[in-house]
Each structure stands twice: as structure tokens, then as C-alpha cells.
Design a protein around this motif. Structure first.
Motif, PDB file in Angstrom:
ATOM      1  N   ASP A  47       0.866  -1.174   0.000  1.00  0.00           N
ATOM      2  CA  ASP A  47       0.000   0.000   0.000  1.00  0.00           C
ATOM      3  C   ASP A  47       0.905   1.228   0.000  1.00  0.00           C
ATOM      4  O   ASP A  47       1.622   1.483   0.975  1.00  0.00           O
ATOM      5  N   LEU A  48       0.896   1.978  -1.094  1.00  0.00           N
ATOM      6  CA  LEU A  48       1.751   3.157  -1.236  1.00  0.00           C
ATOM      7  C   LEU A  48       0.947   4.381  -0.829  1.00  0.00           C
ATOM      8  O   LEU A  48       0.006   4.783  -1.516  1.00  0.00           O
ATOM      9  N   ASP A  49       1.337   4.969   0.289  1.00  0.00           N
ATOM     10  CA  ASP A  49       0.549   6.034   0.924  1.00  0.00           C
ATOM     11  C   ASP A  49       1.372   7.316   0.974  1.00  0.00           C
ATOM     12  O   ASP A  49       2.364   7.386   1.713  1.00  0.00           O
ATOM     13  N   PRO A  50       0.991   8.356   0.206  1.00  0.00           N
ATOM     14  CA  PRO A  50       1.798   9.577   0.165  1.00  0.00           C
ATOM     15  C   PRO A  50       1.536  10.494   1.352  1.00  0.00           C
ATOM     16  O   PRO A  50       0.394  10.662   1.789  1.00  0.00           O
ATOM     17  N   GLY A  51       2.607  11.083   1.859  1.00  0.00           N
ATOM     18  CA  GLY A  51       2.480  12.113   2.882  1.00  0.00           C
ATOM     19  C   GLY A  51       2.592  13.484   2.223  1.00  0.00           C
ATOM     20  O   GLY A  51       3.584  13.774   1.554  1.00  0.00           O
ATOM     21  N   ALA A  52       1.589  14.323   2.386  1.00  0.00           N
ATOM     22  CA  ALA A  52       1.605  15.649   1.758  1.00  0.00           C
ATOM     23  C   ALA A  52       2.909  16.379   2.072  1.00  0.00           C
ATOM     24  O   ALA A  52       3.451  16.228   3.169  1.00  0.00           O
ATOM     25  N   PRO A  53       3.450  17.106   1.095  1.00  0.00           N
ATOM     26  CA  PRO A  53       2.867  17.445  -0.213  1.00  0.00           C
ATOM     27  C   PRO A  53       3.047  16.377  -1.293  1.00  0.00           C
ATOM     28  O   PRO A  53       2.704  16.625  -2.441  1.00  0.00           O
ATOM     29  N   ALA A  54       3.595  15.213  -0.955  1.00  0.00           N
ATOM     30  CA  ALA A  54       3.648  14.129  -1.947  1.00  0.00           C
ATOM     31  C   ALA A  54       2.230  13.722  -2.325  1.00  0.00           C
ATOM     32  O   ALA A  54       1.288  13.855  -1.536  1.00  0.00           O
ATOM     33  N   GLY A  99      -3.503   7.035  -2.702  1.00  0.00           N
ATOM     34  CA  GLY A  99      -2.322   6.352  -3.204  1.00  0.00           C
ATOM     35  C   GLY A  99      -2.591   5.231  -4.171  1.00  0.00           C
ATOM     36  O   GLY A  99      -3.592   5.204  -4.886  1.00  0.00           O
ATOM     37  N   LEU A 100      -1.655   4.291  -4.192  1.00  0.00           N
ATOM     38  CA  LEU A 100      -1.716   3.128  -5.069  1.00  0.00           C
ATOM     39  C   LEU A 100      -1.525   1.860  -4.259  1.00  0.00           C
ATOM     40  O   LEU A 100      -0.888   1.875  -3.198  1.00  0.00           O
ATOM     41  N   HIS A 101      -2.065   0.763  -4.784  1.00  0.00           N
ATOM     42  CA  HIS A 101      -1.804  -0.567  -4.248  1.00  0.00           C
ATOM     43  C   HIS A 101      -1.112  -1.391  -5.328  1.00  0.00           C
ATOM     44  O   HIS A 101      -1.512  -1.345  -6.492  1.00  0.00           O
ATOM     45  N   LEU A 102      -0.104  -2.153  -4.931  1.00  0.00           N
ATOM     46  CA  LEU A 102       0.516  -3.140  -5.809  1.00  0.00           C
ATOM     47  C   LEU A 102       0.191  -4.529  -5.280  1.00  0.00           C
ATOM     48  O   LEU A 102       0.192  -4.745  -4.058  1.00  0.00           O
ATOM     49  N   ALA A 103      -0.081  -5.453  -6.184  1.00  0.00           N
ATOM     50  CA  ALA A 103      -0.376  -6.832  -5.788  1.00  0.00           C
ATOM     51  C   ALA A 103       0.370  -7.781  -6.710  1.00  0.00           C
ATOM     52  O   ALA A 103       0.535  -7.513  -7.902  1.00  0.00           O
ATOM     53  N   VAL A 104       0.798  -8.890  -6.137  1.00  0.00           N
ATOM     54  CA  VAL A 104       1.585  -9.889  -6.853  1.00  0.00           C
ATOM     55  C   VAL A 104       0.966 -11.261  -6.607  1.00  0.00           C
ATOM     56  O   VAL A 104       0.814 -11.664  -5.443  1.00  0.00           O
ATOM     57  N   PRO A 128       6.034  13.699   5.736  1.00  0.00           N
ATOM     58  CA  PRO A 128       5.839  14.770   4.750  1.00  0.00           C
ATOM     59  C   PRO A 128       6.745  14.628   3.530  1.00  0.00           C
ATOM     60  O   PRO A 128       7.964  14.481   3.646  1.00  0.00           O
ATOM     61  N   GLY A 129       6.124  14.658   2.364  1.00  0.00           N
ATOM     62  CA  GLY A 129       6.862  14.633   1.104  1.00  0.00           C
ATOM     63  C   GLY A 129       7.355  13.268   0.686  1.00  0.00           C
ATOM     64  O   GLY A 129       8.032  13.142  -0.336  1.00  0.00           O
ATOM     65  N   LYS A 130       7.016  12.225   1.446  1.00  0.00           N
ATOM     66  CA  LYS A 130       7.510  10.889   1.121  1.00  0.00           C
ATOM     67  C   LYS A 130       6.347   9.912   0.952  1.00  0.00           C
ATOM     68  O   LYS A 130       5.203  10.211   1.286  1.00  0.00           O
ATOM     69  N   VAL A 131       6.668   8.734   0.448  1.00  0.00           N
ATOM     70  CA  VAL A 131       5.677   7.680   0.242  1.00  0.00           C
ATOM     71  C   VAL A 131       5.963   6.555   1.228  1.00  0.00           C
ATOM     72  O   VAL A 131       7.048   5.966   1.219  1.00  0.00           O
ATOM     73  N   PHE A 132       4.997   6.299   2.080  1.00  0.00           N
ATOM     74  CA  PHE A 132       5.099   5.191   3.015  1.00  0.00           C
ATOM     75  C   PHE A 132       4.736   3.909   2.286  1.00  0.00           C
ATOM     76  O   PHE A 132       3.628   3.764   1.778  1.00  0.00           O
ATOM     77  N   VAL A 133       5.687   2.977   2.206  1.00  0.00           N
ATOM     78  CA  VAL A 133       5.434   1.669   1.602  1.00  0.00           C
ATOM     79  C   VAL A 133       4.931   0.756   2.719  1.00  0.00           C
ATOM     80  O   VAL A 133       5.715   0.185   3.484  1.00  0.00           O
ATOM     81  N   ASP A 134       3.623   0.649   2.828  1.00  0.00           N
ATOM     82  CA  ASP A 134       3.011  -0.122   3.903  1.00  0.00           C
ATOM     83  C   ASP A 134       3.019  -1.601   3.519  1.00  0.00           C
ATOM     84  O   ASP A 134       2.254  -2.045   2.666  1.00  0.00           O
ATOM     85  N   HIS A 135       3.911  -2.329   4.155  1.00  0.00           N
ATOM     86  CA  HIS A 135       4.058  -3.764   3.900  1.00  0.00           C
ATOM     87  C   HIS A 135       3.253  -4.585   4.899  1.00  0.00           C
ATOM     88  O   HIS A 135       3.135  -5.801   4.768  1.00  0.00           O
ATOM     89  N   SER A 136       2.670  -3.916   5.914  1.00  0.00           N
ATOM     90  CA  SER A 136       2.050  -4.634   7.029  1.00  0.00           C
ATOM     91  C   SER A 136       0.763  -5.354   6.636  1.00  0.00           C
ATOM     92  O   SER A 136       0.312  -6.256   7.361  1.00  0.00           O
ATOM     93  N   GLN A 137       0.168  -4.975   5.506  1.00  0.00           N
ATOM     94  CA  GLN A 137      -1.102  -5.595   5.126  1.00  0.00           C
ATOM     95  C   GLN A 137      -0.936  -7.042   4.665  1.00  0.00           C
ATOM     96  O   GLN A 137      -1.923  -7.714   4.356  1.00  0.00           O
ATOM     97  N   ASN A 138       0.293  -7.524   4.640  1.00  0.00           N
ATOM     98  CA  ASN A 138       0.529  -8.939   4.356  1.00  0.00           C
ATOM     99  C   ASN A 138       0.381  -9.811   5.600  1.00  0.00           C
ATOM    100  O   ASN A 138       0.332 -11.038   5.488  1.00  0.00           O
TER     101      ASN A 138
END
Length: 295
Positions: free
Chosen positions: A132-139, A171-176, A215-225
Motif C-alpha cells: 500500500d503506497l501512501d503519500p504524505g503531503a505534499p507528496a 495512493g496506489l496498491h501493488l499486488a503480486v 511529509p513529502g515521502k511515500v510510506f510503503v506499507d508492507h504490514s497488510q501482508n
């Protein structure tokens, strides 16, 4: 008088169909139920056999929102439920949406659909990886696109093929797709890639949720696995003022989204034309022949 409809031989009472749920567009509950009925062939494969959690918003996004894993009061006896492992309740069961009648019943409750990365018959054995790609503003979602492309290429190095969808929020979600693998192993692998992403793109990526760093970064949330976690199901509506959908997208759209991300917002009315054009872009996740192995 409450309308009664029949779906696949099941009689359903549909209530308050004229009620406005998404105020920004005036989208009614009736339009929501119709959306799910039309999109059923796309969403059902991603719900089927997976215990579902509901985020209910019967009075719209400005009303009360409540997340529930237990079958709602009044759940018909023909709606399937399945046992789920919960330490606090060893007898717990959750709804499983297997068919059109169950989907329309759930849509009438006004819900977001959230599902785990495993199926009811194999709890805590994941058949997909999610990020789960979660942007922190201003991202914004534009920065999420940059991170998604890095993750896609990094996963490909391990022989894994990623698919992208909007979250329906920011944000965006990636799935494999993955050969069935214990959730603990999948979680560890996903975390390792998030850590690696932060090292490769330190000005852009975070693998920790710490608010001060966001702020300004993308949190790559891996915990949803983790076995106990869930992710918004493909094609679910979200509890937003507009009827935003968590919509699968092409990698070309992700590449284009690196500009301003303006084209990566999809609403209820956008989905039928997209399905007509692309089919279900997340269909490969249900194809065991495409499933990869962790390195």
C-alpha cells in the motif's frame, strides 16, 4: 414501501434507494447497488472464498463509519460465512461474498469491501503480496507512481509480476500473485523490499509509519501482508465524498501518472467503460499459472 427484488432466486429487500450517499456527486444508494450488480463479474473473483470485512457508511462519508468483521445483524442464512482464526474469539466467523445475490445484499448495507491475502480454506496462507503506497503531503499519487515503478522492477528481478490499482483514496496498491505461502514469510519478504526501497530512494520512500517522517515521502506499507490485516478489494467503492473506486490500472497509466497523477482518479461511472476496454486488469491475480515463488 420497501422494494423487493429477486437475485439468483434470492429475495432481497432494498432500502432507501433514493438516499444520497456520496454528496459531491449526488450519488444515491440505488446507483451504488446498480454499480455492484454491473461490475459483479469483475469484483466477485476477488471476493470469492475470502472472508470479508466491511467498512460501513450508511449515512455517507460524513456520517458514522464503522469497521466490522463479524456478520452484520440480520445477515440472511443463505449468505455464506466461514470460520476465521482470531485469538480473542476462537469461534469467530466472517461473511464470504461468493455470488451476485450476496454481493447485492452487501451493497445494500453501503460498505467498503476489505479482504485478506488468503482464502477461507487456508487461513494465514497468502496467495498474493500487497504493498500500500501512501503519500504524505505534499507528496501525491504522482510520487506513488515513481515508487510503484521501482517496486515493479525490483519484484521482476525476483521473478514476480506486479499489478497496480488505485487505492480509491490518495495512493496506489501493488499486488503480486503468489503460490500459497505462509503469511509470516510473505510479510518478511515484503518488509525487506520496503527497507530496500528506502535505501535506494531515501528522499522518496519510507518503510516506517512514523508521522514525523511522512511529509513529502511515500510510506510503503508492507504490514497488510500480515494474516490479520486486510486491503481494499479491487473495484470496491470508498467512503469518500465522491464515489471513488479502487480501480486496477495499466502500467502505462502509472508511467503517465508520474506527471501529476491527475488521470488516476476513477469514479463509479468510469468502471464499466474501463472493463469494456481492458477487461479485469487484476484478473491475473486469480490465475494460478501466473503465481510466483518467493526467492
Amino acid at each position: 414501501m420497501t422494494p423487493i427484488t429477486e437475485v439468483e432466486g434470492r429475495r432481497l429487500a432494498l432500502t432507501n434507494l433514493e438516499k444520497v450517499i456520496h454528496p459531491a456527486t449526488g450519488t444515491t444508494k440505488g446507483e451504488i447497488v446498480h454499480y455492484y450488480a454491473v461490475a459483479a463479474d469483475a469484483i466477485l473473483p476477488h471476493l470469492r472464498d475470502r472472508p470479508v470485512s466491511f467498512l460501513r457508511y450508511p449515512d455517507g462519508p460524513d456520517g458514522q463509519l464503522f469497521f466490522t468483521k463479524n456478520p452484520p445483524p440480520g445477515t440472511p442464512d443463505w449468505v455464506r460465512t466461514a470460520p476465521v482464526p482470531r485469538s480473542e474469539d476462537p469461534k469467530a466467523r466472517q461473511v464470504v461474498i461468493d455470488d451476485l445475490a450476496s454481493l447485492v445484499w452487501a451493497a445494500n448495507l453501503v460498505v467498503e469491501f476489505h479482504t485478506p491475502q488468503w482464502r477461507a480454506e487456508e487461513p494465514a496462507v497468502a496467495d498474493r503480496i500487497v504493498f500500500d503506497l501512501d503519500p504524505g503531503a505534499p507528496a501525491t499519487i504522482a510520487e506513488c507512481c515513481e515508487v510503484a515503478l521501482w517496486l515493479r522492477d525490483r519484484l521482476a528481478q525476483d521473478g514476480l509480476q506486479a499489478y497496480a490499482k488505485t487505492s480509491g483514496s490518495k495512493g496506489l496498491h501493488l499486488a503480486v500473485p503468489l503460490e500459497p505461502t505462509p503469511s509470516e514469510q510473505v510479510s518478511a519478504y515484503a518488509k525487506s523490499l520496503a527497507v530496500e526501497g528506502e535505501a535506494a530512494l531515501p528522499k522518496l520512500v519510507l518503510h516506517r509509519m512514523a508521522r514525523a517522517l511522512r511529509p513529502g515521502k511515500v510510506f510503503v506499507d508492507h504490514s497488510q501482508n500480515a494474516a490479520a490485516k486486510t486491503t481494499a478489494t479491487p473495484y470496491t467503492l470508498r467512503a469518500r465524498r465522491e464515489p471513488a473506486v479502487s480501480a486496477p490500472v495499466t502500467w502505462e497509466e502509472v508511467e503517465q501518472g508520474r506527471g501529476d497523477g491527475a488521470g488516476l482518479v476513477f469514479r463509479l461511472s468510469d468502471i464499466a467503460p474501463r472493463l469494456e476496454r481492458y477487461g479485469d486488469l487484476f484478473g491475473p491475480l486469480e490465475d494460478r499459472d501466473r503465481a510466483g515463488h518467493l526467492p
